[in-house]
Design an enzyme around this catalytic site. Structure first.
Site, PDB file in Angstrom:
ATOM      1  N   ASP A  70      -1.260  -7.650  -5.817  1.00  0.00           N
ATOM      2  CA  ASP A  70      -2.443  -7.679  -4.949  1.00  0.00           C
ATOM      3  C   ASP A  70      -2.106  -8.566  -3.758  1.00  0.00           C
ATOM      4  O   ASP A  70      -1.843  -9.764  -3.929  1.00  0.00           O
ATOM      5  CB  ASP A  70      -3.623  -8.253  -5.743  1.00  0.00           C
ATOM      6  CG  ASP A  70      -4.904  -8.281  -4.937  1.00  0.00           C
ATOM      7  OD1 ASP A  70      -4.838  -8.283  -3.687  1.00  0.00           O
ATOM      8  OD2 ASP A  70      -5.983  -8.303  -5.562  1.00  0.00           O
ATOM      9  N   SER A 116      -5.240  -0.118  13.475  1.00  0.00           N
ATOM     10  CA  SER A 116      -6.077   1.086  13.553  1.00  0.00           C
ATOM     11  C   SER A 116      -6.572   1.216  14.986  1.00  0.00           C
ATOM     12  O   SER A 116      -6.544   0.241  15.746  1.00  0.00           O
ATOM     13  CB  SER A 116      -7.280   0.947  12.608  1.00  0.00           C
ATOM     14  OG  SER A 116      -8.122   2.075  12.708  1.00  0.00           O
ATOM     15  N   ILE A 138      -5.809   9.797   9.974  1.00  0.00           N
ATOM     16  CA  ILE A 138      -4.656  10.338   9.249  1.00  0.00           C
ATOM     17  C   ILE A 138      -5.167  10.868   7.912  1.00  0.00           C
ATOM     18  O   ILE A 138      -5.946  10.192   7.231  1.00  0.00           O
ATOM     19  CB  ILE A 138      -3.599   9.232   9.004  1.00  0.00           C
ATOM     20  CG1 ILE A 138      -3.244   8.488  10.310  1.00  0.00           C
ATOM     21  CG2 ILE A 138      -2.366   9.810   8.322  1.00  0.00           C
ATOM     22  CD1 ILE A 138      -2.538   9.297  11.362  1.00  0.00           C
ATOM     23  N   ALA A 140     -13.166  -5.498  12.718  1.00  0.00           N
ATOM     24  CA  ALA A 140     -12.834  -6.888  13.052  1.00  0.00           C
ATOM     25  C   ALA A 140     -11.463  -7.263  12.481  1.00  0.00           C
ATOM     26  O   ALA A 140     -10.665  -7.951  13.136  1.00  0.00           O
ATOM     27  CB  ALA A 140     -13.913  -7.827  12.500  1.00  0.00           C
ATOM     28  N   TYR A 181     -14.368  -3.944   8.925  1.00  0.00           N
ATOM     29  CA  TYR A 181     -13.046  -3.321   8.990  1.00  0.00           C
ATOM     30  C   TYR A 181     -12.454  -3.434  10.406  1.00  0.00           C
ATOM     31  O   TYR A 181     -11.302  -3.846  10.591  1.00  0.00           O
ATOM     32  CB  TYR A 181     -13.176  -1.853   8.574  1.00  0.00           C
ATOM     33  CG  TYR A 181     -11.917  -1.043   8.723  1.00  0.00           C
ATOM     34  CD1 TYR A 181     -10.873  -1.182   7.819  1.00  0.00           C
ATOM     35  CD2 TYR A 181     -11.767  -0.133   9.779  1.00  0.00           C
ATOM     36  CE1 TYR A 181      -9.710  -0.439   7.955  1.00  0.00           C
ATOM     37  CE2 TYR A 181     -10.610   0.614   9.928  1.00  0.00           C
ATOM     38  CZ  TYR A 181      -9.590   0.466   9.011  1.00  0.00           C
ATOM     39  OH  TYR A 181      -8.437   1.199   9.157  1.00  0.00           O
ATOM     40  N   SER A 188       1.691   3.000  -2.516  1.00  0.00           N
ATOM     41  CA  SER A 188       1.441   3.877  -3.655  1.00  0.00           C
ATOM     42  C   SER A 188       0.717   5.153  -3.289  1.00  0.00           C
ATOM     43  O   SER A 188       0.740   6.125  -4.043  1.00  0.00           O
ATOM     44  CB  SER A 188       0.640   3.120  -4.719  1.00  0.00           C
ATOM     45  OG  SER A 188      -0.517   2.550  -4.158  1.00  0.00           O
ATOM     46  N   GLY A 205       0.827  -1.203   0.000  1.00  0.00           N
ATOM     47  CA  GLY A 205       0.000   0.000   0.000  1.00  0.00           C
ATOM     48  C   GLY A 205       0.862   1.254   0.000  1.00  0.00           C
ATOM     49  O   GLY A 205       0.463   2.303   0.500  1.00  0.00           O
ATOM     50  N   LYS A 234      -8.949  -5.211  11.839  1.00  0.00           N
ATOM     51  CA  LYS A 234      -7.862  -4.461  12.483  1.00  0.00           C
ATOM     52  C   LYS A 234      -7.580  -5.009  13.880  1.00  0.00           C
ATOM     53  O   LYS A 234      -6.434  -5.003  14.347  1.00  0.00           O
ATOM     54  CB  LYS A 234      -8.216  -2.967  12.517  1.00  0.00           C
ATOM     55  CG  LYS A 234      -8.246  -2.336  11.131  1.00  0.00           C
ATOM     56  CD  LYS A 234      -6.848  -2.292  10.528  1.00  0.00           C
ATOM     57  CE  LYS A 234      -6.830  -2.178   9.036  1.00  0.00           C
ATOM     58  NZ  LYS A 234      -5.494  -2.053   8.463  1.00  0.00           N
TER      59      LYS A 234
HETATM   60  P1  NAP Z   1      -5.512   4.672   1.034  1.00  0.00           P
HETATM   61  O1  NAP Z   1      -5.087   6.080   0.888  1.00  0.00           O
HETATM   62  O2  NAP Z   1      -6.781   4.203   0.413  1.00  0.00           O
HETATM   63  O3  NAP Z   1      -4.304   3.724   0.580  1.00  0.00           O
HETATM   64  C1  NAP Z   1      -4.446   2.323   0.650  1.00  0.00           C
HETATM   65  C2  NAP Z   1      -3.244   1.678   0.008  1.00  0.00           C
HETATM   66  O4  NAP Z   1      -3.394   0.247   0.054  1.00  0.00           O
HETATM   67  C3  NAP Z   1      -3.106   2.063  -1.457  1.00  0.00           C
HETATM   68  O5  NAP Z   1      -1.736   2.152  -1.789  1.00  0.00           O
HETATM   69  C4  NAP Z   1      -3.750   0.876  -2.170  1.00  0.00           C
HETATM   70  O6  NAP Z   1      -3.249   0.780  -3.478  1.00  0.00           O
HETATM   71  C5  NAP Z   1      -3.273  -0.271  -1.275  1.00  0.00           C
HETATM   72  N1  NAP Z   1      -4.083  -1.479  -1.417  1.00  0.00           N
HETATM   73  C6  NAP Z   1      -5.397  -1.654  -1.140  1.00  0.00           C
HETATM   74  N2  NAP Z   1      -5.771  -2.915  -1.389  1.00  0.00           N
HETATM   75  C7  NAP Z   1      -4.670  -3.563  -1.838  1.00  0.00           C
HETATM   76  C8  NAP Z   1      -4.401  -4.879  -2.276  1.00  0.00           C
HETATM   77  N3  NAP Z   1      -5.366  -5.812  -2.305  1.00  0.00           N
HETATM   78  N4  NAP Z   1      -3.155  -5.204  -2.667  1.00  0.00           N
HETATM   79  C9  NAP Z   1      -2.168  -4.276  -2.654  1.00  0.00           C
HETATM   80  N5  NAP Z   1      -2.353  -3.014  -2.250  1.00  0.00           N
HETATM   81  C10 NAP Z   1      -3.589  -2.654  -1.854  1.00  0.00           C
HETATM   82  O7  NAP Z   1      -5.663   4.310   2.589  1.00  0.00           O
HETATM   83  P2  NAP Z   1      -4.831   4.791   3.866  1.00  0.00           P
HETATM   84  O8  NAP Z   1      -5.698   5.699   4.615  1.00  0.00           O
HETATM   85  O9  NAP Z   1      -3.480   5.223   3.498  1.00  0.00           O
HETATM   86  O10 NAP Z   1      -4.760   3.408   4.662  1.00  0.00           O
HETATM   87  C11 NAP Z   1      -3.580   2.633   4.704  1.00  0.00           C
HETATM   88  C12 NAP Z   1      -3.679   1.693   5.892  1.00  0.00           C
HETATM   89  O11 NAP Z   1      -3.848   2.454   7.074  1.00  0.00           O
HETATM   90  C13 NAP Z   1      -4.861   0.744   5.810  1.00  0.00           C
HETATM   91  O12 NAP Z   1      -4.493  -0.519   6.316  1.00  0.00           O
HETATM   92  C14 NAP Z   1      -5.873   1.393   6.733  1.00  0.00           C
HETATM   93  O13 NAP Z   1      -6.743   0.460   7.292  1.00  0.00           O
HETATM   94  C15 NAP Z   1      -4.956   1.985   7.788  1.00  0.00           C
HETATM   95  N6  NAP Z   1      -5.520   3.083   8.551  1.00  0.00           N
HETATM   96  C16 NAP Z   1      -5.818   4.278   7.965  1.00  0.00           C
HETATM   97  C17 NAP Z   1      -6.293   5.327   8.740  1.00  0.00           C
HETATM   98  C18 NAP Z   1      -6.562   6.688   8.181  1.00  0.00           C
HETATM   99  O14 NAP Z   1      -7.024   7.551   8.928  1.00  0.00           O
HETATM  100  N7  NAP Z   1      -6.280   6.965   6.946  1.00  0.00           N
HETATM  101  C19 NAP Z   1      -6.502   5.128  10.104  1.00  0.00           C
HETATM  102  C20 NAP Z   1      -6.217   3.889  10.659  1.00  0.00           C
HETATM  103  C21 NAP Z   1      -5.709   2.880   9.883  1.00  0.00           C
HETATM  104  P3  NAP Z   1      -4.141   0.233  -4.709  1.00  0.00           P
HETATM  105  O15 NAP Z   1      -5.532   0.717  -4.516  1.00  0.00           O
HETATM  106  O16 NAP Z   1      -3.443   0.736  -5.918  1.00  0.00           O
HETATM  107  O17 NAP Z   1      -4.057  -1.250  -4.592  1.00  0.00           O
END
Ligand code: NAP
Length: 257
Positions: free
Chosen positions: A64, A143, A190, A159, A157, A16, A14, A161
């Site tokens: 993936d 999370s 974030i 569950a 979700y 990217s 993730g 995390k």
């Molecule tokens: P995001 O901006 O949607 O980024 C998610 C990343 O995961 C992207 O790079 C996406 O790339 C990749 N991804 C998703 N499914 C994938 C798969 N099957 N295989 C490979 N790559 C995959 O989300 P984010 O907010 O940065 O979240 C990142 C992590 O932090 C997640 O685990 C999320 O649960 C956790 N988190 C986020 C927050 C928050 O506030 N943002 C809070 C707590 C936890 P592609 O779509 O190109 O595959």
């Protein structure tokens, strides 16, 4: 440019966009060789190029994490491009919203297969290379949602995390004999593209509930992971580190000024 991760081979799933992109930049700025992994090549190549333009070492692989063959290719690519794997940041995840009265089995399975099974597949596939490293490190992006809090629409979700933490605690015991640590960072809210899509009302409500008065930055998660991957953190394993600006501290939003 620092040297706290000098020449370490780091994988960020993730990587990217969003938090993963911030994690990748933090490690690259400290001298790591970073492999960014995601499904969308356009976003991934762009993120890698930004790191290269800033003087870092990075490249992208389309994979993936819910697919065993892709995860195997990820390991082979890190070995080929960077000589192995020292640090795995298992960060990729999805958070589509669906309330329980409408949630389908397919929706439940999709979130589980990426967030939880994807974590298992990723960590297991990297294990042989992490064992070869002098001090292998695994960092999970969990999370606050699930392990500590709940939010309507995110029962599946949450569950996953919380499940990641259960996975981590047994993995920590199994990995210790190989000098590999595994820890989890638990971000609050974030500011990422993923949250942006949820809308302004959500972002405003979250900001009001955070004592530090702002959402976190993606690098805040990266700095926590950098510490947990360092020599200074060599005796810390199976633990969680909350990065939430104090969001989970207060029993009432009225006390957040
Ligand atoms: P995001 O901006 O949607 O980024 C998610 C990343 O995961 C992207 O790079 C996406 O790339 C990749 N991804 C998703 N499914 C994938 C798969 N099957 N295989 C490979 N790559 C995959 O989300 P984010 O907010 O940065 O979240 C990142 C992590 O932090 C997640 O685990 C999320 O649960 C956790 N988190 C986020 C927050 C928050 O506030 N943002 C809070 C707590 C936890 P592609 O779509 O190109 O595959």
């Amino acid at each position: 440019m620092g040297n706290r991760a000098h020449k370490k081979a780091v994988i960020v799933t993730g990587g990217s966009k969003g938090i993963g992109c911030g994690i990748a930049k933090v490690f690259a700025n400290e001298g790591a060789k970073v492999l960014l992994v995601g499904r969308n090549p356009e976003a991934g190549e762009q993120a890698a190029q930004e790191i290269i333009d800033g003087g870092g070492v990075a490249s992208f692989l389309r994979a993936d994490i819910s697919t065993p063959n892709d995860v195997a290719a990820m390991v082979e690519t890190s070995v080929y491009r960077h000589g192995g794997i020292d640090v795995l940041c298992s960060n990729a995840g999805v958070f589509p919203s669906a309330r329980l009265d409408e949630m389908t089995e397919e929706e439940w399975d999709e979130v589980n297969s990426i967030n939880l099974k994807g974590t298992f597949l990723t960590v297991k596939a990297c294990l042989p290379e992490l064992k070869k490293s002098e001090a292998g490190r695994v960092l999970l992006t969990s999370s606050i949602t699930g392990p500590i809090t709940g939010y309507p629409g995110w029962s599946h979700y949450g569950a996953t995390k919380a499940g990641m933490l259960g996975f981590m605690r047994t993995a920590a015991i199994e990995f210790a004999q190989h000098n590999i640590t595994i820890n989890a960072v638990m971000p609050g809210n974030i500011m990422t593209e993923g949250l942006d899509d949820i809308g302004e009302d959500y972002l405003n409500a979250m900001t009001r509930s955070i004592p530090m008065g702002r959402l976190g930055e993606t690098e805040d998660v990266g700095y926590a992971m950098l510490f947990l991957s360092s020599d200074e953190a060599r005796y810390i394993t199976g633990q969680t580190l909350i990065v939430d600006g104090g969001q989970t501290l207060s029993e009432s939003i009225d006390t957040v000024s």
